[in-house]
Design a protein around this motif. Structure first.
Motif, PDB file in Angstrom:
ATOM      1  N   PRO A  62       0.800  -1.225   0.000  1.00 20.21           N
ATOM      2  CA  PRO A  62       0.000   0.000   0.000  1.00 20.21           C
ATOM      3  C   PRO A  62       0.833   1.276   0.000  1.00 20.21           C
ATOM      4  CG  PRO A  62       0.005  -0.983   2.177  1.00 20.21           C
ATOM      5  CD  PRO A  62       0.701  -1.967   1.272  1.00 20.21           C
ATOM      6  N   VAL A  63       0.285   2.306  -0.592  1.00 19.69           N
ATOM      7  CA  VAL A  63       0.871   3.645  -0.530  1.00 19.69           C
ATOM      8  C   VAL A  63       0.155   4.375   0.592  1.00 19.69           C
ATOM      9  CG1 VAL A  63       1.226   5.831  -1.729  1.00 19.69           C
ATOM     10  CG2 VAL A  63       1.417   3.668  -2.984  1.00 19.69           C
ATOM     11  N   ARG A  64       0.901   4.739   1.634  1.00 18.53           N
ATOM     12  CA  ARG A  64       0.293   5.280   2.847  1.00 18.53           C
ATOM     13  C   ARG A  64       0.148   6.798   2.850  1.00 18.53           C
ATOM     14  NH1 ARG A  64      -2.106   0.982   5.212  1.00 18.53           N
ATOM     15  NH2 ARG A  64      -0.654  -0.724   5.689  1.00 18.53           N
ATOM     16  N   GLY A  65       1.092   7.498   2.199  1.00 22.52           N
ATOM     17  CA  GLY A  65       1.142   8.942   2.369  1.00 22.52           C
ATOM     18  C   GLY A  65       0.892   9.743   1.120  1.00 22.52           C
ATOM     19  N   ILE A  66       0.472  10.994   1.315  1.00 23.72           N
ATOM     20  CA  ILE A  66       0.289  11.927   0.209  1.00 23.72           C
ATOM     21  C   ILE A  66       0.708  13.318   0.677  1.00 23.72           C
ATOM     22  CG2 ILE A  66      -2.143  12.380   0.795  1.00 23.72           C
ATOM     23  CD1 ILE A  66      -2.601  12.627  -2.304  1.00 23.72           C
ATOM     24  N   ARG A  67       1.344  14.059  -0.206  1.00 18.68           N
ATOM     25  CA  ARG A  67       1.793  15.426   0.073  1.00 18.68           C
ATOM     26  C   ARG A  67       1.061  16.377  -0.857  1.00 18.68           C
ATOM     27  NH1 ARG A  67       7.977  16.017   0.897  1.00 18.68           N
ATOM     28  NH2 ARG A  67       7.298  15.729   3.075  1.00 18.68           N
ATOM     29  N   GLN A  68       0.658  17.535  -0.320  1.00 23.40           N
ATOM     30  CA  GLN A  68      -0.062  18.517  -1.127  1.00 23.40           C
ATOM     31  C   GLN A  68       0.492  19.913  -0.861  1.00 23.40           C
ATOM     32  OE1 GLN A  68      -4.469  17.111  -1.642  1.00 23.40           O
ATOM     33  NE2 GLN A  68      -4.082  17.297   0.539  1.00 23.40           N
ATOM     34  N   LYS A  69       0.296  20.808  -1.843  1.00 24.27           N
ATOM     35  CA  LYS A  69       0.721  22.191  -1.657  1.00 24.27           C
ATOM     36  C   LYS A  69      -0.361  23.130  -2.166  1.00 24.27           C
ATOM     37  CE  LYS A  69       4.258  23.828  -4.001  1.00 24.27           C
ATOM     38  NZ  LYS A  69       5.659  24.151  -4.376  1.00 24.27           N
ATOM     39  N   ASP A  70      -0.371  23.411  -3.467  1.00 21.36           N
ATOM     40  CA  ASP A  70      -1.313  24.388  -4.003  1.00 21.36           C
ATOM     41  C   ASP A  70      -2.746  23.862  -4.040  1.00 21.36           C
ATOM     42  OD1 ASP A  70       0.732  26.224  -4.501  1.00 21.36           O
ATOM     43  OD2 ASP A  70       1.243  25.225  -6.366  1.00 21.36           O
ATOM     44  N   VAL A  71      -2.905  22.604  -4.453  1.00 14.91           N
ATOM     45  CA  VAL A  71      -4.227  22.001  -4.567  1.00 14.91           C
ATOM     46  C   VAL A  71      -4.385  20.987  -3.438  1.00 14.91           C
ATOM     47  CG1 VAL A  71      -5.772  20.651  -6.022  1.00 14.91           C
ATOM     48  CG2 VAL A  71      -4.182  22.281  -7.062  1.00 14.91           C
ATOM     49  N   THR A  72      -5.474  21.068  -2.721  1.00 11.21           N
ATOM     50  CA  THR A  72      -5.667  20.143  -1.613  1.00 11.21           C
ATOM     51  C   THR A  72      -6.976  19.389  -1.762  1.00 11.21           C
ATOM     52  OG1 THR A  72      -6.682  21.883  -0.262  1.00 11.21           O
ATOM     53  CG2 THR A  72      -4.312  21.516   0.013  1.00 11.21           C
ATOM     54  N   ILE A  73      -6.896  18.080  -1.608  1.00  6.33           N
ATOM     55  CA  ILE A  73      -8.071  17.229  -1.539  1.00  6.33           C
ATOM     56  C   ILE A  73      -8.440  17.093  -0.062  1.00  6.33           C
ATOM     57  CG2 ILE A  73      -9.015  14.957  -2.112  1.00  6.33           C
ATOM     58  CD1 ILE A  73      -8.226  16.572  -4.566  1.00  6.33           C
ATOM     59  N   SER A  74      -9.723  17.045   0.244  1.00  8.44           N
ATOM     60  CA  SER A  74     -10.163  17.033   1.634  1.00  8.44           C
ATOM     61  C   SER A  74      -9.689  15.779   2.369  1.00  8.44           C
ATOM     62  CB  SER A  74     -11.692  17.121   1.709  1.00  8.44           C
ATOM     63  OG  SER A  74     -12.280  15.892   1.295  1.00  8.44           O
ATOM     64  N   VAL A  75      -9.587  15.903   3.673  1.00  8.19           N
ATOM     65  CA  VAL A  75      -9.170  14.786   4.519  1.00  8.19           C
ATOM     66  C   VAL A  75     -10.131  13.616   4.362  1.00  8.19           C
ATOM     67  CG1 VAL A  75      -8.883  14.021   6.913  1.00  8.19           C
ATOM     68  CG2 VAL A  75      -7.980  16.237   6.191  1.00  8.19           C
ATOM     69  N   ASN A  76     -11.417  13.913   4.319  1.00  2.00           N
ATOM     70  CA  ASN A  76     -12.412  12.849   4.205  1.00  2.00           C
ATOM     71  C   ASN A  76     -12.241  12.057   2.907  1.00  2.00           C
ATOM     72  OD1 ASN A  76     -14.918  11.487   5.088  1.00  2.00           O
ATOM     73  ND2 ASN A  76     -15.779  12.435   3.260  1.00  2.00           N
ATOM     74  N   GLU A  77     -11.984  12.774   1.803  1.00  2.31           N
ATOM     75  CA  GLU A  77     -11.809  12.091   0.513  1.00  2.31           C
ATOM     76  C   GLU A  77     -10.531  11.251   0.497  1.00  2.31           C
ATOM     77  OE1 GLU A  77     -13.968  14.998  -2.721  1.00  2.31           O
ATOM     78  OE2 GLU A  77     -12.143  15.732  -1.740  1.00  2.31           O
ATOM     79  N   LEU A  78      -9.471  11.761   1.099  1.00  5.07           N
ATOM     80  CA  LEU A  78      -8.219  11.011   1.154  1.00  5.07           C
ATOM     81  C   LEU A  78      -8.342   9.788   2.058  1.00  5.07           C
ATOM     82  CD1 LEU A  78      -5.636  13.934   1.302  1.00  5.07           C
ATOM     83  CD2 LEU A  78      -6.208  12.493  -0.658  1.00  5.07           C
TER      84      LEU A  78
END
Length: 250
Positions: free
Chosen positions: A100-116
């Protein structure tokens, strides 16, 4: 604990002999820079986390396999991808890597916590834009890892004394002795230091015309490699522990 991370990103503003490089050529440069970083990490037996831009993840299968085979972690970097694109990339990479891929990094565009969370990420590493004016900002804020709907939200690290963040530009621009002092003082105050660099910083400026602000052209390429070598040697000499993001958080 030192959490050393790298963003695998294409730099679109690169040309050679007056010709703008194609996406394929840019990807080759990105892969070559990443392999160089992997060799440096291996020389010092340091494990790290690589955040790959979602837009190039499916084109980087062999690179991602190499990263994992060396004991490093693969995570995602969301520049401007949609939720569906993130989901598709996650399924593809997890099938290739068989983990599994556990992590994601964001800067300018952010997807909501709930969606992630629905995509089964377990931590989010959000970073901020850095430019030449950021040292004049008031940067005091919490550097504690927070929990939101079961996901760990990991903030950028900041030196408690200089108030400089540990972003890509600071590592590139600040003299190593001063940077080492920042890390030492921060670890006295905080449990971890999160450092991130970008793969395009390891592009040799003498070989290409790189379109970026003048202050970002300082210490590119081989000088960045040497600086990373010096930093890793220093961490080993001082027996400073390093870890992959997922290991520290989970």
């Amino acid at each position: 604990m030192i959490l050393l991370t790298f963003n695998i990103l294409n730099n679109s503003g690169i040309s050679r002999n007056g010709r703008v490089l194609s996406d394929t050529e840019l990807l080759e440069i990105t892969h070559r820079n990443t392999f160089s970083i992997l060799r440096t990490l291996e020389n010092h037996d340091v494990k790290s986390t690589f955040f790959i831009d979602i837009s190039i993840a499916e084109k980087s299968t062999e690179l991602l396999k190499k990263i994992v085979s060396k004991g490093h972690e693969v995570a995602f970097y969301n520049r401007n991808s949609s939720l569906k694109e993130i989901e598709n990339a996650k399924k593809h990479v997890e099938a290739i890597l068989e983990k599994p891929v556990r992590g994601i990094r964001q800067k300018d565009v952010t997807i909501s916590v709930n969606e992630l969370k629905l995509l089964e990420f377990t931590y989010i590493s959000n970073i901020e834009n850095s430019n030449i004016l950021f040292p004049f900002k008031r940067l005091q804020r919490s550097t504690d890892i927070l929990e939101d709907q079961g996901l760990s939200i990991v903030p950028e690290s900041i030196s408690p004394y200089s108030q400089l963040p540990y972003n890509d530009f600071v590592f590139q621009a600040v003299p190593m002795k001063y940077y080492q002092g920042m890390v030492t003082e921060t670890l006295k105050n905080d449990e971890f230091v999160l450092i991130y660099l970008n793969t395009f910083q390891f592009t040799e400026g003498q070989d290409f015309n790189i379109k970026m602000p003048f202050y970002r052209k300082y210490n590119l390429g081989k000088k960045m490699e040497d600086k990373l070598e010096d930093f890793l040697a220093w961490t080993n000499e001082n027996e400073l522990a390093t870890a992959r993001m997922k290991d520290y958080i989970l």
